[in-house]
Design an enzyme around this catalytic site. Structure first.
Site, PDB file in Angstrom:
ATOM      1  N   GLU A 141      -3.132  -2.922 -12.673  1.00 49.01           N
ATOM      2  CA  GLU A 141      -3.902  -3.893 -11.876  1.00 49.01           C
ATOM      3  C   GLU A 141      -3.721  -3.472 -10.435  1.00 49.01           C
ATOM      4  O   GLU A 141      -2.612  -3.560  -9.906  1.00 49.01           O
ATOM      5  CB  GLU A 141      -3.349  -5.316 -12.060  1.00 49.01           C
ATOM      6  CG  GLU A 141      -3.312  -5.819 -13.487  1.00 49.01           C
ATOM      7  CD  GLU A 141      -4.681  -6.112 -14.050  1.00 49.01           C
ATOM      8  OE1 GLU A 141      -5.666  -6.045 -13.303  1.00 49.01           O
ATOM      9  OE2 GLU A 141      -4.766  -6.375 -15.256  1.00 49.01           O
TER      10      GLU A 141
ATOM     11  N   CYS B  78      -4.824 -10.450  -4.935  1.00 44.25           N
ATOM     12  CA  CYS B  78      -5.668  -9.379  -5.476  1.00 44.25           C
ATOM     13  C   CYS B  78      -7.076  -9.892  -5.748  1.00 44.25           C
ATOM     14  O   CYS B  78      -8.025  -9.118  -5.781  1.00 44.25           O
ATOM     15  CB  CYS B  78      -5.045  -8.844  -6.747  1.00 44.25           C
ATOM     16  SG  CYS B  78      -4.654 -10.144  -7.919  1.00 44.25           S
TER      17      CYS B  78
HETATM   18  P1  NAP Z   1       3.122  -1.279  -4.067  1.00 43.89           P
HETATM   19  O1  NAP Z   1       3.760  -0.738  -2.849  1.00 43.89           O
HETATM   20  O2  NAP Z   1       2.352  -0.366  -4.917  1.00 43.89           O
HETATM   21  O3  NAP Z   1       4.298  -1.985  -4.890  1.00 43.89           O
HETATM   22  C1  NAP Z   1       4.064  -2.641  -6.099  1.00 43.89           C
HETATM   23  C2  NAP Z   1       5.290  -2.553  -6.974  1.00 43.89           C
HETATM   24  O4  NAP Z   1       5.530  -1.202  -7.323  1.00 43.89           O
HETATM   25  C3  NAP Z   1       6.570  -3.030  -6.314  1.00 43.89           C
HETATM   26  O5  NAP Z   1       7.353  -3.692  -7.265  1.00 43.89           O
HETATM   27  C4  NAP Z   1       7.243  -1.744  -5.873  1.00 43.89           C
HETATM   28  O6  NAP Z   1       8.631  -1.859  -5.748  1.00 43.89           O
HETATM   29  C5  NAP Z   1       6.890  -0.855  -7.044  1.00 43.89           C
HETATM   30  N1  NAP Z   1       6.953   0.559  -6.782  1.00 43.89           N
HETATM   31  C6  NAP Z   1       6.785   1.210  -5.604  1.00 43.89           C
HETATM   32  N2  NAP Z   1       6.887   2.540  -5.798  1.00 43.89           N
HETATM   33  C7  NAP Z   1       7.130   2.740  -7.113  1.00 43.89           C
HETATM   34  C8  NAP Z   1       7.317   3.880  -7.929  1.00 43.89           C
HETATM   35  N3  NAP Z   1       7.281   5.114  -7.431  1.00 43.89           N
HETATM   36  N4  NAP Z   1       7.545   3.711  -9.243  1.00 43.89           N
HETATM   37  C9  NAP Z   1       7.581   2.475  -9.788  1.00 43.89           C
HETATM   38  N5  NAP Z   1       7.400   1.345  -9.066  1.00 43.89           N
HETATM   39  C10 NAP Z   1       7.166   1.476  -7.743  1.00 43.89           C
HETATM   40  O7  NAP Z   1       2.134  -2.460  -3.749  1.00 43.89           O
HETATM   41  P2  NAP Z   1       2.337  -3.596  -2.670  1.00 43.89           P
HETATM   42  O8  NAP Z   1       1.986  -3.023  -1.352  1.00 43.89           O
HETATM   43  O9  NAP Z   1       3.644  -4.254  -2.850  1.00 43.89           O
HETATM   44  O10 NAP Z   1       1.236  -4.635  -3.150  1.00 43.89           O
HETATM   45  C11 NAP Z   1      -0.005  -4.754  -2.548  1.00 43.89           C
HETATM   46  C12 NAP Z   1      -1.072  -4.129  -3.400  1.00 43.89           C
HETATM   47  O11 NAP Z   1      -1.045  -4.671  -4.695  1.00 43.89           O
HETATM   48  C13 NAP Z   1      -2.454  -4.421  -2.879  1.00 43.89           C
HETATM   49  O12 NAP Z   1      -3.172  -3.226  -2.800  1.00 43.89           O
HETATM   50  C14 NAP Z   1      -3.089  -5.320  -3.924  1.00 43.89           C
HETATM   51  O13 NAP Z   1      -4.445  -5.152  -4.126  1.00 43.89           O
HETATM   52  C15 NAP Z   1      -2.352  -4.958  -5.141  1.00 43.89           C
HETATM   53  N6  NAP Z   1      -2.314  -6.104  -6.052  1.00 43.89           N
HETATM   54  C16 NAP Z   1      -3.096  -6.067  -7.151  1.00 43.89           C
HETATM   55  C17 NAP Z   1      -3.094  -7.133  -8.035  1.00 43.89           C
HETATM   56  C18 NAP Z   1      -3.946  -7.125  -9.265  1.00 43.89           C
HETATM   57  O14 NAP Z   1      -3.715  -7.928 -10.148  1.00 43.89           O
HETATM   58  N7  NAP Z   1      -4.924  -6.258  -9.369  1.00 43.89           N
HETATM   59  C19 NAP Z   1      -2.283  -8.227  -7.784  1.00 43.89           C
HETATM   60  C20 NAP Z   1      -1.508  -8.235  -6.648  1.00 43.89           C
HETATM   61  C21 NAP Z   1      -1.532  -7.159  -5.777  1.00 43.89           C
HETATM   62  P3  NAP Z   1       9.354  -2.026  -4.320  1.00 43.89           P
HETATM   63  O15 NAP Z   1       8.865  -3.287  -3.729  1.00 43.89           O
HETATM   64  O16 NAP Z   1      10.785  -2.066  -4.672  1.00 43.89           O
HETATM   65  O17 NAP Z   1       8.955  -0.828  -3.524  1.00 43.89           O
END
Ligand code: NAP
Length: 518
Positions: free
Chosen positions: A256, A295
């Site tokens: 997602e 999102c």
């Molecule tokens: P992110 O940086 O991709 O982080 C999301 C999750 O992934 C966090 O738990 C993060 O952990 C973890 N993570 C980071 N690097 C990783 C890796 N190499 N391997 C495994 N896990 C890893 O996203 P964000 O900036 O927090 O969230 C914002 C984004 O999420 C936006 O673009 C939004 O559109 C999207 N989003 C989508 C939905 C949906 O349902 N489609 C819902 C909510 C948000 P850490 O925090 O420990 O780094």
């Protein structure tokens, strides 16, 4: 400062090094730290797979549903405490904190109820049986069996309660143990949710694990029956999808990701109508709820070109009333962004959008928040941009600014044009159509329905009961094609499919029927 813990192998575990801070987004003060450095992921996953998996698979689906009902109740009983924790650690307003928590308990409760209607067995029947040969004795029946692995749930920072609960509900009901990993910046709230569930002694040992901090080398230990469900940015999703061991083992990965959701006003909607009033209410809420860090938030607002002035006027008037600041102040209606990185990304993102659209509300910069020291806190005001023609808007269809930011775009009123322009973003989680004209809506769906995971219809008759386009109700699919990640969560029974293996059983009818009924 508080140190968050992990819950693995049926016990709490705390790291001694490698900490990352959690920062209060209103004060910019460190409030806690998290690390998983030194955690034995291989052992944690093996314990979940064997101890947790076996325990869950030995329960019938209605018994698993009972676990979800107990989780929902335990979390609901601590509602006030969890709301306060959300305010103190995530900078959310009380209303936003309730949205996250009630979404969590409501989704658990929904799946608890659904589980009572899926038969009394340890597996689910997949449709009716089918005759395979000339004789009616030759029979086939598909079953949905729980996978014999562990579900790794990686969540974004914006819904620390709901994100944990909605994924866990589906996996646990299917009979698969969960290892949940919240985003570090808001992990305290998820840690408390897991603590409450553990303290209540609801789940069998090994069926729920928690990792606060990074996932370390967890992916290297995954096997073919394991599942990864990820919510977050497209960049992280790509890194996960590309992981060599996940590819080698054929691990199922559900994503997602980003989504440039659209609200489209059709030409039949008249001034003063209920449908137009709903459009304004929805757009305002979708832009400001959770400070636009949703999102499902509306990022692009499409309206017939000749009505742009009227719509801009009404939206700017409504959004100008939003009070940005520290939610500890009672008059504040919108809190800060979650982290410094999110604030920087919003500032940079609006700058990029300005290459294609005109800023008509907001500064594109950090603002001072009510009840916060001047110059402190990750505050960003409601921001509206405008562009006369939706076609050729380039960056507006490509860049998701994860904050209270949207662009108003003009189009010619034709359903086909709207569908093409909405589709320029390559996939959304939700598209809202405001119209009372079934013909126009059907034309839109024919031209572009497949570019979204969910269509929300805003109309005169439904206005008084409309939940808003951004609510991911458990009955409805949550996920979208292309840029939105191509994933599928929730949607009633559909949400269980990721955690199940469909198996076709064929043979003598009487035997197949007796087996299926076990
Ligand atoms: P992110 O940086 O991709 O982080 C999301 C999750 O992934 C966090 O738990 C993060 O952990 C973890 N993570 C980071 N690097 C990783 C890796 N190499 N391997 C495994 N896990 C890893 O996203 P964000 O900036 O927090 O969230 C914002 C984004 O999420 C936006 O673009 C939004 O559109 C999207 N989003 C989508 C939905 C949906 O349902 N489609 C819902 C909510 C948000 P850490 O925090 O420990 O780094």
């Amino acid at each position: 400062m508080r140190t968050l813990r992990c819950f693995v192998e049926g016990r709490w575990w705390q790291a001694e090094a490698g900490f990352r801070p959690l920062i209060n987004p209103c004060t910019e003060e460190p409030i806690a730290q998290a690390s998983s450095s030194g955690l034995d992921f291989g052992a944690a996953l093996a314990f979940a797979r064997t101890t947790g998996g076996e325990a869950l698979r030995s329960l019938t689906i209605p018994e698993r549903a009972g676990l979800l009902a107990a989780m929902s109740k335990a979390l609901h009983e601590r509602r006030d405490e969890l709301i306060e924790l959300s305010l103190a650690t995530c900078g959310t307003t009380r209303k936003d904190a309730k949205f996250d928590l009630d979404g969590a308990t409501g989704t658990l409760y929904y799946y608890a109820s659904l589980g009572k209607d899926l038969g009394d067995g340890v597996w689910q029947l997949d449709g009716d049986g089918v005759q395979l040969g000339r004789s009616a004795r030759s029979w086939g029946q598909h079953l949905r069996l729980p996978k014999r692995g562990v579900a790794i749930h990686i969540n974004a920072f914006n819904f620390p309660c709901w994100g944990f609960a909605e994924k866990a509900a589906c996996a646990l009901l299917a009979g698969v143990p969960v290892l949940t990993k919240p985003a570090t910046s808001t992990a305290w709230l998820t840690e408390r949710c897991v603590e409450i569930v553990v303290e209540a002694g609801i789940l069998p040992r090994g069926s729920l694990s928690l990792v606060c901090g990074s996932l370390g080398d967890a992916f290297d230990h995954l096997q073919g029956q394991d599942v990864v469900a990820f919510t977050g940015s497209a960049d992280t999703a790509l890194r996960i999808r590309e992981h060599r061991n996940l590819l080698r083992q054929g691990v199922a990965v559900n994503v997602e990701a980003d989504s440039l959701n659209a609200a489209v006003l059709a030409p039949d909607v008249e001034e003063g109508s209920e449908t137009l009033a709903l459009f304004y209410r929805d757009v305002e809420r979708e832009l400001t709820q959770k400070s636009g860090q949703k999102c499902t938030a509306v990022r692009r607002i499409f309206a017939p070109r000749e009505r742009l002035d009227e719509i801009q006027r009404e939206l700017t008037e409504r959004l100008s009333r939003v009070v940005v600041g520290n939610p500890a102040e009672p008059s504040v209606t919108m809190g800060p962004l979650a982290t410094r990185e999110q604030l920087d990304a919003a500032v940079h993102g609006v700058e990029r959008l300005r290459a294609a659209a005109t800023l008509v509300l907001g500064t594109g910069e950090r603002v001072n928040g009510l009840g916060a020291a001047p110059g402190t806190g990750y505050f960003f005001g409601p921001t509206l941009l405008r562009r006369e023609a939706s076609a050729g808007a380039g960056v507006v269809h490509e860049l998701e600014v994860f904050g209270p930011v949207a662009t108003l775009l003009g189009y010619d009123g034709d359903a086909g044009t709207a569908a093409a322009d909405v589709g320029a973003s390559q996939g959304t989680l939700v598209t809202s159509l405001y119209s009372d004209d079934a013909g126009w809506i059907a034309s839109y769906l024919r031209a572009g329905g497949a570019t979204t995971g969910r269509v929300y219809l805003g109309s005169e008759k439904g206005a008084d009961q409309a939940p808003g386009s951004g609510v991911a109700l458990p009955q409805m699919l949550h996920g979208g094609p292309g840029r939105a990640g191509g994933g599928a969560e929730l949607g009633g029974q559909r949400g269980l499919a990721l955690y199940q293996q469909t198996v076709g059983v064929m043979g003598d009818r009487a035997l197949v029927d007796r087996v299926a009924a076990q």
